[in-house]
Design a protein around this motif. Structure first.
Motif, PDB file in Angstrom:
ATOM      1  N   TYR A  30      -5.387  23.581 -20.943  1.00  0.00           N
ATOM      2  CA  TYR A  30      -4.671  23.713 -22.209  1.00  0.00           C
ATOM      3  C   TYR A  30      -4.749  22.403 -22.997  1.00  0.00           C
ATOM      4  CZ  TYR A  30      -0.835  20.648 -20.908  1.00  0.00           C
ATOM      5  OH  TYR A  30      -0.115  19.536 -20.578  1.00  0.00           O
ATOM      6  N   HIS A  31      -5.051  21.292 -22.307  1.00  0.00           N
ATOM      7  CA  HIS A  31      -5.092  19.966 -22.923  1.00  0.00           C
ATOM      8  C   HIS A  31      -6.503  19.694 -23.439  1.00  0.00           C
ATOM      9  CE1 HIS A  31      -5.023  15.559 -23.235  1.00  0.00           C
ATOM     10  NE2 HIS A  31      -3.718  15.693 -23.389  1.00  0.00           N
ATOM     11  N   VAL A  32      -6.605  18.978 -24.559  1.00  0.00           N
ATOM     12  CA  VAL A  32      -7.894  18.818 -25.221  1.00  0.00           C
ATOM     13  C   VAL A  32      -8.936  18.124 -24.347  1.00  0.00           C
ATOM     14  CG1 VAL A  32      -6.960  18.909 -27.560  1.00  0.00           C
ATOM     15  CG2 VAL A  32      -7.101  16.697 -26.388  1.00  0.00           C
ATOM     16  N   THR A  33      -8.530  17.143 -23.544  1.00  0.00           N
ATOM     17  CA  THR A  33      -9.511  16.441 -22.712  1.00  0.00           C
ATOM     18  C   THR A  33     -10.070  17.351 -21.631  1.00  0.00           C
ATOM     19  OG1 THR A  33      -8.370  14.347 -23.108  1.00  0.00           O
ATOM     20  CG2 THR A  33      -9.920  14.413 -21.268  1.00  0.00           C
ATOM     21  N   GLY A  34      -9.181  18.066 -20.946  1.00  0.00           N
ATOM     22  CA  GLY A  34      -9.642  18.998 -19.924  1.00  0.00           C
ATOM     23  C   GLY A  34     -10.488  20.099 -20.521  1.00  0.00           C
ATOM     24  N   LEU A  35     -10.066  20.628 -21.656  1.00  0.00           N
ATOM     25  CA  LEU A  35     -10.788  21.715 -22.305  1.00  0.00           C
ATOM     26  C   LEU A  35     -12.204  21.306 -22.684  1.00  0.00           C
ATOM     27  CD1 LEU A  35     -10.760  24.574 -23.578  1.00  0.00           C
ATOM     28  CD2 LEU A  35      -9.903  23.505 -25.670  1.00  0.00           C
ATOM     29  N   VAL A  36     -12.334  20.173 -23.373  1.00  0.00           N
ATOM     30  CA  VAL A  36     -13.647  19.747 -23.871  1.00  0.00           C
ATOM     31  C   VAL A  36     -14.556  19.260 -22.743  1.00  0.00           C
ATOM     32  CG1 VAL A  36     -14.855  18.042 -25.300  1.00  0.00           C
ATOM     33  CG2 VAL A  36     -12.858  19.246 -26.205  1.00  0.00           C
ATOM     34  N   HIS A  37     -14.042  18.359 -21.909  1.00  0.00           N
ATOM     35  CA  HIS A  37     -14.907  17.697 -20.934  1.00  0.00           C
ATOM     36  C   HIS A  37     -15.123  18.498 -19.656  1.00  0.00           C
ATOM     37  CE1 HIS A  37     -15.387  13.807 -22.991  1.00  0.00           C
ATOM     38  NE2 HIS A  37     -14.236  14.153 -23.548  1.00  0.00           N
ATOM     39  N   SER A  38     -14.147  19.333 -19.306  1.00  0.00           N
ATOM     40  CA  SER A  38     -14.251  20.035 -18.032  1.00  0.00           C
ATOM     41  C   SER A  38     -14.554  21.513 -18.175  1.00  0.00           C
ATOM     42  CB  SER A  38     -12.944  19.868 -17.247  1.00  0.00           C
ATOM     43  OG  SER A  38     -12.684  18.510 -16.994  1.00  0.00           O
TER      44      SER A  38
END
Length: 556
Positions: A250-258
């Motif tokens: 749900y968080h932008v870093t996890g969403l984009v990078h992972s």
């Protein structure tokens, strides 16, 4: 524009990057054509190919359109832990040109009420363990339809249950008025033809606002693509990269990078619903994970595992993240264990993850990194707004292809959040930074009062407003305080009403707070105080209290 950082730009990598005109859903569509039988997701012993992933996305999109009448521009609540269903839901929503509103699973019903009303949301897709938080809102908000899923239906049937997080092993509940995930997919409805555009609004992640109320950050396919493609090239992804997906999606870093970056490149993802350092070690060894984006607290826990030496983690090629600076000792411990340097980055919800990244071949610890592709980053004086040079402290402002379209329904705050420089619009990050003479950026302080606890952003004003509901609280001031595990944690200075002195304890208020707000928000530390330092106009000098709390922590 300062350009010294180009001397340390990754080798054989262009300094500019054209953002594709295609959409995020196109990424999945193209990858499934290129690598139909390649594994997209490994999930607790089970695997799902890109072909299977796309089939389920299409089936869910068909159901949502034909039965729920979801249309272009509709905002859909996605309230779920990391799982295959999260990504299937995410892309099914985009398939209909609707808008994903991903919300922290730790949010409570009161939080959800705000999000539903703010975006006038009628439809929600939720994990089974979160259903009871959402159900009451069907009577008090715009919410009409809830689609519910159990993570257990996507794990391998022979997986050892004792290894799984509790959210995955919960017994299936009975639904009286809403729809199970499997019921939706078995309908196998076909959605109408897809004609998505790069400028379609795609996702609205929420961040805290200057008033304490969360603000939705409007991101189009184009702005998200900018960082998806940027991460792919910067972090040396290939179609055979295997990503350990532990940051919350749900968080932008996890969403984009992972998630979005591996899908763009046809890579594989090993998804963990909840962080577990032993499970992380096992899956790195089992699936030969190569890339892992995390937060410092996660890496600290991983390296502290006494069982770590029993796992073969030699497949790892790239480890990095952000959220909070990584302590130098931890960075050295990582290097000694793996031979890898931690690659730190910096970004915000408003920039859908990174604006800065350390060059993989020349990273610096406790450093935000250098501006990424086509990003104009400047440091301005807080008062004069003049551009500052190396080793001068000022506010970081950024202009680039990943910067959001503005806050949803926040006209006044949109104006306050931007500034014009040399005829160009810059977003004001609210962070105080300093740049060295090589063009690397370092965080000095936060202009805003945001608390970053294990990567979760906490707004003190919101916590204070809840604390005032306690009958014993006369005044409250919430600040950040250092924490070994969380990096920062929430501390509340409280003036107790005279009639409650000696009858209420700090521990009692902490336990009360747990029931009133999300787990990452409640104060871990309470300090009773007789009076607050104030300005002549009566405003509380929260910085002075924060410094007092930090100095007392260091002296302990």
């Amino acid at each position: 524009m300062y350009t010294n950082h180009f001397a340390y730009w990754p080798e054989r990598l262009s300094r500019t990057l054209t953002v594709p005109e295609t959409t995020l859903f196109d990424n999945l569509l193209f990858t499934s054509k290129q690598y139909p039988e390649k594994v997209a997701i490994y999930y607790y012993g089970q695997s799902y190919t890109y072909k299977k992933l796309l089939q389920e996305v299409e089936a869910l999109a068909g159901y949502m359109e034909q039965t729920c009448h979801v249309a272009k521009g509709d905002k859909i609540l996605l309230f779920m832990q990391n799982s295959p269903q999260f990504l299937i839901s995410f892309f099914a929503i985009l398939r209909l040109r609707a808008v994903v509103v991903p919300i922290n699973p730790m949010s409570i019903t009161k939080d959800l009420h705000f999000y539903l009303e703010d975006c006038q949301i009628s439809h929600a897709i939720v994990g089974m363990e979160l259903y009871e938080k959402v159900l009451p809102l069907k009577e008090t908000t715009s919410l009409k339809n809830i689609l519910v899923t159990s993570y257990a239906s996507y794990i391998h049937p022979n997986h050892h249950l004792e290894d799984l997080p509790s959210e995955v092993t919960l017994p299936v509940i009975t639904l009286e008025q809403d729809v199970w995930w499997e019921e939706a997919l078995v309908c196998n409805y076909q959605a109408s033809s897809y004609h998505g555009k790069s400028d379609d609004l795609a996702v609205i992640p929420y961040t805290s606002g200057t008033t304490g109320l969360p603000k939705g950050c409007k991101h189009t396919n184009r702005t998200v693509q900018a960082n998806t493609v940027s991460a792919y090239h910067w972090m040396n992804f290939t179609s055979d990269t295997v990503v350990l997906t532990t940051l919350p999606l749900y968080h932008v870093t996890g969403l984009v990078h992972s998630a979005l970056t591996p899908i763009f490149g046809g890579s594989s993802m090993v998804i963990l619903t909840r962080w577990d350092r032993d499970m992380a070690g096992k899956v790195i060894e089992t699936y030969n994970c190569t890339h892992w984006t995390n937060i410092s607290t996660m890496l600290i826990d991983f390296l502290a595992n006494p069982k770590l030496s029993t796992y073969d983690i030699s497949s790892l090629q790239s480890i990095g993240g952000g959220g909070a600076p990584l302590p130098e000792a931890v960075g050295e411990a990582l290097f000694n264990r793996t031979g890898l340097r931690y690659i730190e980055g910096y970004g915000l919800s408003e920039t859908i993850s990174h604006t800065h990244f350390n060059p993989p071949h020349r990273s610096k610890l406790q450093c935000l990194g250098i501006p990424t592709f086509d990003l104009d980053a400047r440091i301005i004086d807080l008062h004069t707004k003049e551009i500052l040079g190396p080793y001068e402290n000022g506010e970081l402002v950024v202009s680039g292809p990943q910067v959001f379209e503005g806050y949803y329904n926040r006209v006044e705050e949109n104006g306050e959040a931007h500034i014009q420089i040399d005829g160009k619009t810059f977003f004001r990050t609210g962070d105080i930074v300093q740049m060295d003479n090589e063009g690397y950026y370092f965080l000095v302080d936060r202009l805003k009062r945001m608390i970053n606890a294990s990567g979760y952003k906490v707004w003190p004003t919101e916590v204070e407003s809840i604390l005032y509901n306690h009958p014993a609280v006369q005044q409250a001031c919430v600040v950040r305080t250092p924490d070994e595990k969380r990096g920062e944690t929430v501390k509340a200075f409280i003036i107790i009403k005279e009639t409650y002195k000696g009858y209420v304890t700090e521990k009692e208020i902490i336990e009360w707070s747990k029931q009133q707000m999300a787990a990452y928000k409640y104060p871990r530390v309470i300090e009773f105080i007789d009076h607050f330092p104030t300005t002549s106009s009566g405003k509380i000098l929260w910085r002075q209290l924060q410094e007092q709390g930090e100095s007392s922590s260091l002296n302990m």
